[in-house]
Enzyme design. Structure first.
Site, PDB file in Angstrom:
ATOM      1  N   ARG A  41      -4.447  -7.755  29.545  1.00 29.69           N
ATOM      2  CA  ARG A  41      -5.403  -8.800  29.902  1.00 29.69           C
ATOM      3  C   ARG A  41      -6.517  -8.884  28.851  1.00 29.69           C
ATOM      4  O   ARG A  41      -6.534  -9.789  28.023  1.00 29.69           O
ATOM      5  CB  ARG A  41      -5.968  -8.516  31.307  1.00 29.69           C
ATOM      6  CG  ARG A  41      -6.620  -9.717  32.000  1.00 29.69           C
ATOM      7  CD  ARG A  41      -8.034 -10.018  31.557  1.00 29.69           C
ATOM      8  NE  ARG A  41      -8.965  -8.925  31.734  1.00 29.69           N
ATOM      9  CZ  ARG A  41     -10.201  -8.929  31.263  1.00 29.69           C
ATOM     10  NH1 ARG A  41     -10.653  -9.967  30.588  1.00 29.69           N
ATOM     11  NH2 ARG A  41     -10.999  -7.885  31.434  1.00 29.69           N
ATOM     12  N   ASP A  42      -7.416  -7.951  28.857  1.00 30.55           N
ATOM     13  CA  ASP A  42      -8.549  -7.961  27.928  1.00 30.55           C
ATOM     14  C   ASP A  42      -8.064  -7.891  26.480  1.00 30.55           C
ATOM     15  O   ASP A  42      -8.648  -8.494  25.582  1.00 30.55           O
ATOM     16  CB  ASP A  42      -9.460  -6.767  28.255  1.00 30.55           C
ATOM     17  CG  ASP A  42     -10.828  -6.859  27.599  1.00 30.55           C
ATOM     18  OD1 ASP A  42     -11.156  -7.926  27.056  1.00 30.55           O
ATOM     19  OD2 ASP A  42     -11.558  -5.861  27.620  1.00 30.55           O
ATOM     20  N   HIS A  74     -16.235   1.691  29.914  1.00 30.88           N
ATOM     21  CA  HIS A  74     -15.468   0.696  29.157  1.00 30.88           C
ATOM     22  C   HIS A  74     -16.174   0.543  27.810  1.00 30.88           C
ATOM     23  O   HIS A  74     -17.196  -0.121  27.715  1.00 30.88           O
ATOM     24  CB  HIS A  74     -15.461  -0.621  29.935  1.00 30.88           C
ATOM     25  CG  HIS A  74     -14.746  -1.751  29.258  1.00 30.88           C
ATOM     26  ND1 HIS A  74     -13.638  -2.362  29.804  1.00 30.88           N
ATOM     27  CD2 HIS A  74     -14.972  -2.393  28.086  1.00 30.88           C
ATOM     28  CE1 HIS A  74     -13.226  -3.337  28.996  1.00 30.88           C
ATOM     29  NE2 HIS A  74     -14.020  -3.375  27.947  1.00 30.88           N
ATOM     30  N   HIS A  95     -16.203  -0.246  23.642  1.00 30.78           N
ATOM     31  CA  HIS A  95     -15.598  -0.842  22.451  1.00 30.78           C
ATOM     32  C   HIS A  95     -15.968   0.004  21.234  1.00 30.78           C
ATOM     33  O   HIS A  95     -16.964   0.731  21.242  1.00 30.78           O
ATOM     34  CB  HIS A  95     -16.081  -2.292  22.278  1.00 30.78           C
ATOM     35  CG  HIS A  95     -15.415  -3.237  23.225  1.00 30.78           C
ATOM     36  ND1 HIS A  95     -14.697  -4.338  22.802  1.00 30.78           N
ATOM     37  CD2 HIS A  95     -15.332  -3.246  24.585  1.00 30.78           C
ATOM     38  CE1 HIS A  95     -14.216  -4.984  23.863  1.00 30.78           C
ATOM     39  NE2 HIS A  95     -14.593  -4.338  24.942  1.00 30.78           N
ATOM     40  N   CYS A 103     -14.335  -9.366  21.836  1.00 28.94           N
ATOM     41  CA  CYS A 103     -15.157 -10.168  22.734  1.00 28.94           C
ATOM     42  C   CYS A 103     -15.453 -11.502  22.070  1.00 28.94           C
ATOM     43  O   CYS A 103     -16.077 -11.536  21.004  1.00 28.94           O
ATOM     44  CB  CYS A 103     -16.464  -9.446  23.063  1.00 28.94           C
ATOM     45  SG  CYS A 103     -17.538 -10.443  24.095  1.00 28.94           S
ATOM     46  N   ASN A 155     -11.322  -2.828  22.203  1.00 21.32           N
ATOM     47  CA  ASN A 155     -11.573  -1.706  23.095  1.00 21.32           C
ATOM     48  C   ASN A 155     -11.122  -0.420  22.405  1.00 21.32           C
ATOM     49  O   ASN A 155     -10.304  -0.441  21.493  1.00 21.32           O
ATOM     50  CB  ASN A 155     -10.742  -1.868  24.371  1.00 21.32           C
ATOM     51  CG  ASN A 155     -11.072  -3.135  25.123  1.00 21.32           C
ATOM     52  OD1 ASN A 155     -12.089  -3.214  25.774  1.00 21.32           O
ATOM     53  ND2 ASN A 155     -10.196  -4.126  25.032  1.00 21.32           N
TER      54      ASN A 155
END
Length: 305
Positions: A17-18, A211, A213, A244, A253
């Site tokens: 997803r991300d 979470h 990055h 992002c 990430n």
């Protein structure tokens, strides 16, 4: 000084997803499903499968129904399948597929909220309140993720008190888990610890995830700093996929492979087969036509050769 690290850590892989949502080239549904199935085969027990957002805004996620239909037919009881939903319309589209968890999101930065969601933080919480209530009524878990908890591309530094305010608001509307995200990767260990501590007044550490990055190369250090506080759940992305769209220069990430290697080296259990995971990351990197974003993966692949 001895530190009691968690004995076991849950990895939440967000690659499907991300990791893929901002890819310019279309990624076929079949490739996404191979990625998801490969992650599960490697031992991932929790993952973000897709998001039910408007295909106009995120065309890469337009196949969300196909992804979830496949999962519904091949569901494993020992895996938690999460979907991100931005509003009630997204929730209504997702509900038929019975996801295990619904992910809602807010920002600790007012400026980022305006850029990302086109509304204030307060308005975003108001928008998500009926989503959280509907999800809980259906028996789905609700995870609230807070972006820009240590820094924002528009506001700069973000304070722990800003994070605390949003933690309280998400808990008040029904979030059962909080993800503390360094969306643009500017955080350093003490700043990340302070952001995490801001959540402790509202939720048990067992229900907090980190979470991080890796824009400035701090993600593993920040993961270690979170472990020192007892955090035992982390969002990571196979092969370091993702970025992002609202933060110029923000890279992916932290790579799942890099975090798993570190955890195994600390005798912390993950239930993940690192060799299988490396192969999964290499396959998706080859499909995307780019270098694998995981240093551990690159090292192990070179060793195989």
């Amino acid at each position: 000084m001895s530190i009691d690290y968690p004995q076991q850590v849950t990895i939440i892989d967000v690659g499907a997803r991300d990791g893929l949502q901002n890819e310019k080239q279309p990624v076929p549904t079949e490739v996404k499903l191979q990625l998801i199935d490969g992650l599960i085969d490697a031992g991932i027990k929790k993952l973000e499968a897709t998001s039910f957002v408007s295909p106009k805004w995120v065309p890469q996620m337009a196949d969300n129904s196909d992804i979830m239909a496949h999962i519904a037919q091949n569901r494993r009881d020992d895996v938690c399948y999460s979907v991100l939903v931005p509003n009630m319309r997204g929730f209504d589209n997702a509900v038929a597929y019975r996801p295990d968890e619904v992910v809602i999101f807010a920002s600790a930065s007012e400026a980022f909220s305006q850029k990302n969601l086109n509304c204030s933080i307060a308005e975003s919480i108001e928008r998500f309140a009926p989503v959280a209530a509907a999800a809980k009524a259906q028996g789905f878990k609700v995870r609230g993720v807070i972006s820009c908890t240590v820094g924002c591309p528009y506001e700069g530094e973000v304070t722990p008190s800003q994070v605390a305010t949003v933690c309280k608001q998400l808990i008040d509307i029904g979030a059962e888990h909080l993800g503390i995200a360094d969306t643009i990767g500017v955080g350093t260990p003490i700043k990340v610890q302070n952001a995490l501590k801001a959540a402790f007044d509202y939720i048990d550490v067992a229900n907090i995830s980190g979470h991080f990055h890796d824009t400035y190369g701090q993600a593993l250090a920040n993961t270690l700093a979170a472990l020192q506080l007892g955090v035992s759940q982390f969002d990571t992305s196979v092969a370091g996929l993702g970025g992002c769209p609202y933060a110029k220069g923000a890279t992916g990430n932290v790579a799942t492979e890099d975090v798993v290697y570190m955890l195994h080296g600390m005798d912390i259990e993950t239930g993940i087969d690192l060799d299988k995971l490396v192969s999964v990351g290499e396959r998706i990197s080859e499909f995307l036509g780019r270098d694998n974003g995981s240093r551990v993966a690159r090292a192990l692949i070179n060793k195989r050769k």
